[in-house]
Structure formats: structure tokens, C-alpha cells
Design an enzyme around this catalytic site. Structure first.
Site, PDB file in Angstrom:
ATOM      1  N   THR A 181       0.920  -1.002   0.169  1.00 29.54           N
ATOM      2  CA  THR A 181       0.000  -0.127   0.013  1.00 29.54           C
ATOM      3  C   THR A 181       0.983   1.160  -0.029  1.00 29.54           C
ATOM      4  O   THR A 181       2.020   1.224   0.702  1.00 29.54           O
ATOM      5  CB  THR A 181      -0.771   0.001   1.387  1.00 29.54           C
TER       6      THR A 181
ATOM      7  N   GLU B  49      -5.649  -3.466  -1.565  1.00 29.84           N
ATOM      8  CA  GLU B  49      -6.218  -4.563  -0.656  1.00 29.84           C
ATOM      9  C   GLU B  49      -7.303  -5.466  -1.542  1.00 29.84           C
ATOM     10  O   GLU B  49      -7.681  -6.254  -1.106  1.00 29.84           O
ATOM     11  CB  GLU B  49      -6.689  -4.288   0.674  1.00 29.84           C
TER      12      GLU B  49
ATOM     13  N   LYS C 206     -14.179  16.956  11.879  1.00 30.19           N
ATOM     14  CA  LYS C 206     -15.354  17.066  12.835  1.00 30.19           C
ATOM     15  C   LYS C 206     -15.324  18.479  13.334  1.00 30.19           C
ATOM     16  O   LYS C 206     -14.592  18.988  14.098  1.00 30.19           O
ATOM     17  CB  LYS C 206     -14.943  16.162  14.050  1.00 30.19           C
TER      18      LYS C 206
ATOM     19  N   TRP D 118     -19.923  16.039  11.236  1.00 30.24           N
ATOM     20  CA  TRP D 118     -18.922  15.704  10.411  1.00 30.24           C
ATOM     21  C   TRP D 118     -18.996  16.473   9.105  1.00 30.24           C
ATOM     22  O   TRP D 118     -20.267  16.582   8.825  1.00 30.24           O
ATOM     23  CB  TRP D 118     -18.985  14.207  10.080  1.00 30.24           C
TER      24      TRP D 118
HETATM   25  P1  ADP Z   1      -3.494   4.649  -0.649  1.00 35.24           P
HETATM   26  O1  ADP Z   1      -4.315   4.038   0.454  1.00 35.24           O
HETATM   27  O2  ADP Z   1      -2.099   4.775  -0.207  1.00 35.24           O
HETATM   28  O3  ADP Z   1      -4.050   5.833  -1.527  1.00 35.24           O
HETATM   29  P2  ADP Z   1      -4.685   2.884  -2.574  1.00 35.24           P
HETATM   30  O4  ADP Z   1      -4.200   3.186  -4.060  1.00 35.24           O
HETATM   31  O5  ADP Z   1      -4.649   1.294  -2.273  1.00 35.24           O
HETATM   32  O6  ADP Z   1      -3.550   3.525  -1.639  1.00 35.24           O
HETATM   33  O7  ADP Z   1      -5.963   3.737  -2.120  1.00 35.24           O
HETATM   34  C1  ADP Z   1      -7.206   3.050  -1.751  1.00 35.24           C
HETATM   35  C2  ADP Z   1      -8.067   4.494  -1.267  1.00 35.24           C
HETATM   36  O8  ADP Z   1      -8.311   5.175  -2.378  1.00 35.24           O
HETATM   37  C3  ADP Z   1      -9.567   3.948  -1.119  1.00 35.24           C
HETATM   38  O9  ADP Z   1      -9.308   3.599   0.218  1.00 35.24           O
HETATM   39  C4  ADP Z   1      -9.992   5.281  -1.187  1.00 35.24           C
HETATM   40  O10 ADP Z   1      -9.748   6.124   0.130  1.00 35.24           O
HETATM   41  C5  ADP Z   1      -9.590   5.956  -2.180  1.00 35.24           C
HETATM   42  N1  ADP Z   1     -10.303   5.748  -3.452  1.00 35.24           N
HETATM   43  C6  ADP Z   1     -10.213   4.753  -4.489  1.00 35.24           C
HETATM   44  N2  ADP Z   1     -11.055   4.975  -5.411  1.00 35.24           N
HETATM   45  C7  ADP Z   1     -11.891   5.921  -4.920  1.00 35.24           C
HETATM   46  C8  ADP Z   1     -13.193   6.558  -5.586  1.00 35.24           C
HETATM   47  N3  ADP Z   1     -13.742   6.209  -6.675  1.00 35.24           N
HETATM   48  N4  ADP Z   1     -13.633   7.854  -4.786  1.00 35.24           N
HETATM   49  C9  ADP Z   1     -12.871   8.303  -3.572  1.00 35.24           C
HETATM   50  N5  ADP Z   1     -12.113   7.422  -3.118  1.00 35.24           N
HETATM   51  C10 ADP Z   1     -11.359   6.515  -3.586  1.00 35.24           C
END
Ligand code: ADP
Length: 553
Positions: A191, A337, A448, A453
Site C-alpha cells: 500500500t 487490498e 469534525k 462531520w
Molecule cells: P493509498 O491508500 O495509499 O492511497 P490505494 O491506492 O490502495 O493506496 O488507495 C485506496 C483508497 O483510495 C481507498 O481506500 C479510497 O480512500 C480511495 N479511493 C479509491 N477509489 C476512490 C473513488 N472512486 N472515490 C473516492 N476515493 C477513492
């Protein structure tokens, strides 16, 4: 009673054999460092990948050994995607945008044995070489310059250096796939550490095959042999969203941008090799469309082209800007993940013809509906399930055969996985009656304010709806009275002018008064993470000591 079906294991090798023998003439175009284009066929992909696998075996690769890649998006990286698992190894993509110390830490944690690296990235490798002793470093001559090979000295901890092309030329002609079980690992990815220390996710033959199959379904990405796919998303970012595997399976032509990811470079490439599908995070497309609009007549956008956008919330302004030029944006949601695509937007028949144009655009900002095989649920803080009514939010939890159930060599953490086996995504979401999911925020990015929120994502989207605004990112800053208040960092379009009061007036017409940020900072640029998203952690650090003029009021 027993099933009469064969229990042939699901295998990545099968996808590869199928795609490269059914579509031998399909092309793979790679943009080289000097910006010229090189084309290979799927027949060459097959021959070169098998040669890579045979060469790795000859070098002593054992089953389960990790082979890291430090490469841009190009044909040789694709060969590694299939060749390393074909030899029984596990491909580990290293994120070349991380700090060298982080890359070294990750390579060491994964215990990577070999490294495949682009020659133009050798200076980066040198910066972390001391942190992890690779046994062999295989240099891909991406720039065309000769590779300086050396034998290496294991006693001195000095890695051997090989020339990728020479290894392929010298590979044994005979090759057999390594025997495997469908649950054996094929690839791993850490990640990117946006919200914590990087953690390794390990994909299996089974998870990769199932993910490839489901994302190609007509109501998902509908990838086919008629597509020309341009993966702008780096191949180290959640395996370029699994698209390289699926594209080879489907016989889709691939156009790789190499190291040239600036908007004008992408537009040049799109002009020369018009894609039908491209994928990237929203920031890529925001800058592409602005560059396109700022240079009328310089490029023609490919008609019928669709972009798969995910990794962060997709602003409505981007969807509208694309539509103006006859292009479509399809949103997906996922995480490293989750392999990663777990939801994809498409319009269900029950909604067709039911929406006004504004509602239609608003709906397209949703993250989409589930793909088959994955389940999702929303949980509140007391562990009760939240209703699917489109309004109430809860923590998004997912499970399925291509969702990770643990992290590589990390003790199981109840903050990450529930006792009944669901992945806690750390995203706060709502799901509506039609099954469409909306990401309200990451848990850590919610603001918050006075017991309520505020979603930073909603605020950003509304700010980016102002015609003078190019980009906006919103973070929480501490407030003596309200606990936290939003602070908006805003980048204006070139030549545009806009004052804080005017922007607040625009927002007040579109959202509740108490949600409108009191603090607005006009900045030149918003810092990006290693995968190109707005880097909110950095912004929060930058504005940690923010003082309110009326502090204590
Ligand atoms: P990192 O957590 O380091 O950014 P990832 O690429 O695995 O690595 O990111 C996953 C996260 O990206 C998700 O948990 C979410 O918060 C965000 N994400 C992915 N797709 C979307 C989307 N379509 N809209 C909003 N957030 C998104």
C-alpha cells in the site's frame, strides 16, 4: 454426491497462453525515453515472456522467490507481470515515486531476491541499494544504451548485474511452467502508505484470474479485443488496477506511456495511438483537460474514448468537462487490498430516462455498484449495519475472493479486519437503494466541526465546480471552539482571479453555511502522493499550526 467437474486450478499462465495464442497479432506500443514508439506483437510477448521465465529459472529462481520491478509502464514490465509467476516467482512492483529509504525498506521487508530495473532508474536504485542486498540486478536497456554487466561478489554483498535483453537471448529454448496451486502467490504490492506504514498485499493465481474475469464483464469495464487501452496508472499502483492482466486475456491492444506522463505528452500519445480506454487518477485527467482546453487546435481527442478514473473522488467538474468534448468518465473504487476494482459505475436500466441532466451528472460522481464476487456493508461505530438509503454513512467493509484477508508478515489487526472476516477499508461511505456507493471520505480526512462531520470530498467537489478553480483540497485544522474546521487549499486556473469572499459566496449557495470553510488559502500547487493523489497528510502537517484570527471566539 460429488461434482463431475474437473478441478483444473485457476492459473495466470492460462490467461497468458490464451491471450497470446488467440491474439498473436495484437500490438503493444511502448513510448521510450527519447519519446519514440516501439511496437511488439502478442506473439513476441509470448516468446519474450517465456524466455524471461526460462532465464530466471537458469539464474536459480526458486518457487515463491520475490522478484522486484522498478520500472515505468512498458512492454518489458508486462513481460515481468507474466514471466516471473510463470517461473514460479512472485512479482513485487516497487513504487519509484517513494523516497529511496522507503523503497529500500519495502524491498527488505518483502525479502526481494532479484530486481528488474529500467536503466534510466539505476540512479534511484543506487540510492537504496545499501538498504537491501539484492542478489541480482537485471537491467532493462530502456534507453537503448549498453548495459555494464558484472559478476558480483556475494561475500562483499555486491549484486551481480545482468542485461535483460542478453538474458532473453541466452535463455534455454525449453520452458515448462512451474507447477502450482491456484492459491499460490503471483504478485505483491505494498500500500502506498498514504495513511500509515506501507503494508504488503499478496495476490494469488486464483484472485488475479477472478479479478480479471469480473472486470471485463459488460457492466464493468467491458474490456474486449476491440479496445486500445492506455494504462496511465503506474504498473506499481495496484498492478495498474489489474488492467494489464485483463488486457492480455482479452487481446486488447496496449499503449504504454513510458516515463512521459505530462499532460501534453499524454495528449501527443493519444493523438498518435488513439485509445478507446485509458485509466488514471483524477489529477491526471484534470491537468489533461486543462492543457487541452488551453491549446485550442493543437490536439484532437479520440472520439468514443472513455476514461476509467479512480483512486480518489472524481469531481463533477471533470465529468462535465469530458462530456463537453464527447468523452466519458467511468468511475471505479478500489484499494491495493481489493485487487483493486470492487465497484464500477454504470447506469442501471431502472435509472435510464429517470434523471434530469443535473441529476445525471451528480449520479456519475458516485463510485458505482459492486462487481460480482465482492460483497460490501456499512457499519456504524456500535457495530450495527447502516441502511442503504443513500444518506446514512458508515465504515465501508468488503470481502470476497480477491480481497486481502491479511497483510504480508504483519500480525492480524482488529483495526484492519473484523472478527467475522471483513476488510475494514477506512473509507466512510453511503449506499443508496439502487446499490450505488458514494465515498464520503476517508475516516482520517473527515472534519469534525462542532459535533457534526463535514466531508472533505464533498467540499472539494463543490469548490472545483467554480469555473475559476483548477484544483482544491480540503483538510481539517484544529479550532478552539469547533474542535476542527475545514481549510481549503485552492489552485486557480491560469489567468483566473477569485477572492476568498467570492468563493465563500459561491459555496454558501450550494451547501449549509456551517460547512463553508472560513479558511481559504490560494496556492500554486497541491502536493501529490506517490500515486498522484492529493497528499492530505502533507497538507495537514503544513497547516498544523494554523491560527485563527478570531481564535477563542
Ligand atoms: P493509498 O491508500 O495509499 O492511497 P490505494 O491506492 O490502495 O493506496 O488507495 C485506496 C483508497 O483510495 C481507498 O481506500 C479510497 O480512500 C480511495 N479511493 C479509491 N477509489 C476512490 C473513488 N472512486 N472515490 C473516492 N476515493 C477513492
Amino acid at each position: 454426491m460429488k461434482s463431475t467437474m474437473m478441478s483444473t486450478p485457476l492459473s495466470l499462465n492460462r490467461i497468458f497462453e490464451y491471450g497470446t495464442t488467440m491474439f498473436p497479432g495484437t500490438e503493444i506500443v511502448s513510448r521510450l525515453p527519447d519519446k519514440s514508439l516501439r511496437t511488439h506483437s502478442f506473439a513476441q510477448l509470448r516468446q519474450r515472456t517465456r524466455a524471461l521465465a526460462a532465464a530466471l529459472r537458469k539464474l536459480g529462481l526458486r518457487k515463491g522467490d520475490r522478484v522486484a520491478t522498478l520500472c515505468w509502464n512498458h512492454h518489458a514490465h508486462l513481460e515481468a507481470y507474466f514471466g516471473i509467476p510463470a517461473a514460479g516467482g512472485v512479482m513485487h512492483t516497487l513504487n519509484l515515486r517513494l523516497a529511496p529509504e522507503e523503497i529500500g525498506w519495502i524491498a527488505h521487508h518483502a525479502q526481494d531476491r532479484f530486481l528488474i530495473v529500467d536503466d534510466i532508474l539505476l540512479p534511484l536504485y543506487e540510492q537504496f541499494a545499501k538498504l537491501h542486498g539484492f542478489e541480482r540486478v537485471i537491467v532493462f536497456p530502456f534507453s537503448g544504451a549498453p548495459v555494464a554487466t558484472r559478476a558480483g561478489d556475494p561475500h562483499e554483498g555486491e549484486a551481480a548485474i545482468d542485461d535483460y535483453e542478453q538474458l532473453l537471448r541466452d535463455a534455454p529454448a525449453q520452458f515448462e511452467y512451474a507447477e502450482h496451486d491456484e492459491n499460490d502467490p503471483v504478485a505483491m504490492c505494498y500500500t502506498s502508505g498514504t495513511t500509515g506504514k506501507p503494508k504488503g498485499v499478496v495476490y494469488s493465481h486464483r484472485s488475479t484470474v477472478l479479478h480479471s474475469l469480473t472486470i471485463c464483464l459488460p457492466d464493468a469495464i467491458a474490456l474486449s479485443a476491440r479496445d486500445v487501452v492506455m494504462p496511465v496508472t503506474p504498473m506499481f499502483h495496484a498492478n495498474s488496477w489489474g488492467i494489464p492482466y485483463a488486457a492480455v486475456m482479452q487481446g486488447s491492444k496496449l499503449v504504454f506511456p513510458g516515463p512521459h506522463l505530462h499532460a501534453d505528452d499524454l495528449l501527443d500519445l493519444m493523438q498518435a495511438q488513439p485509445p478507446t480506454l485509458a485509466l488514471g487518477v483524477p489529477t491526471i485527467w484534470l491537468s489533461l483537460i486543462q492543457t487541452y482546453e488551453a491549446n485550442p487546435g493543437r490536439w484532437t481527442l479520440p472520439q468514443g474514448f472513455r476514461s476509467l478514473v479512480g483512486g480518489a473522488a472524481v469531481p463533477e467538474g471533470l465529468i462535465r468537462a469530458f462530456a463537453k468534448h464527447g468523452l466519458s468518465v467511468q468511475q471505479g473504487w478500489g484499494m491495493t487490498e481489493t485487487s483493486p476494482l470492487a465497484t464500477v459505475f454504470y447506469e442501471k436500466p431502472e435509472l435510464q430516462g429517470q434523471l434530469t441532466q443535473d441529476q445525471w451528472y451528480a449520479r456519475r460522481t458516485l463510485a458505482g455498484v459492486l462487481v460480482p464476487m465482492v460483497e460490501f456493508r456499512l457499519m456504524d461505530e456500535e457495530g450495527r449495519e447502516v441502511a442503504w438509503n443513500g444518506r446514512d454513512v458508515g465504515e465501508l467493509q468488503v470481502r470476497g475472493p480477491y480481497i486481502t484477508g491479511s497483510y504480508h508478515e504483519v500480525p492480524q489487526d482488529p483495526d484492519k479486519f473484523t472478527a467475522d472476516g471483513w476488510l475494514r477499508t477506512g473509507d466512510v461511505a453511503a449506499i443508496d437503494e439502487h446499490g450505488y456507493m458514494r465515498i464520503a471520505d476517508r475516516t482520517k480526512d473527515l472534519i469534525k466541526s462542532g459535533g457534526e462531520w463535514i466531508s472533505s470530498v464533498d467540499l472539494e467537489n463543490t469548490i472545483m465546480g467554480h469555473p475559476a478553480v483548477a484544483e482544491a483540497a480540503v483538510v481539517a485544522v484544529a479550532h478552539p471552539k469547533w474542535t476542527e474546521r475545514p481549510l481549503a487549499c485552492v489552485v486557480l486556473k491560469p489567468g483566473a482571479s477569485l477572492g476568498a469572499e467570492e468563493l465563500r459566496g459561491f459555496l454558501a449557495e450550494r451547501m449549509a453555511r456551517w460547512q463553508v470553510p472560513d479558511a481559504i488559502e490560494f496556492v500554486d500547487a497541491i502536493p501529490r502522493t506517490s500515486t498522484g493523489k492529493f497528499w492530505k497528510l502533507k497538507l495537514r502537517e503544513q497547516y498544523r499550526d494554523w491560527t485563527w484570527p478570531e481564535a477563542g471566539a
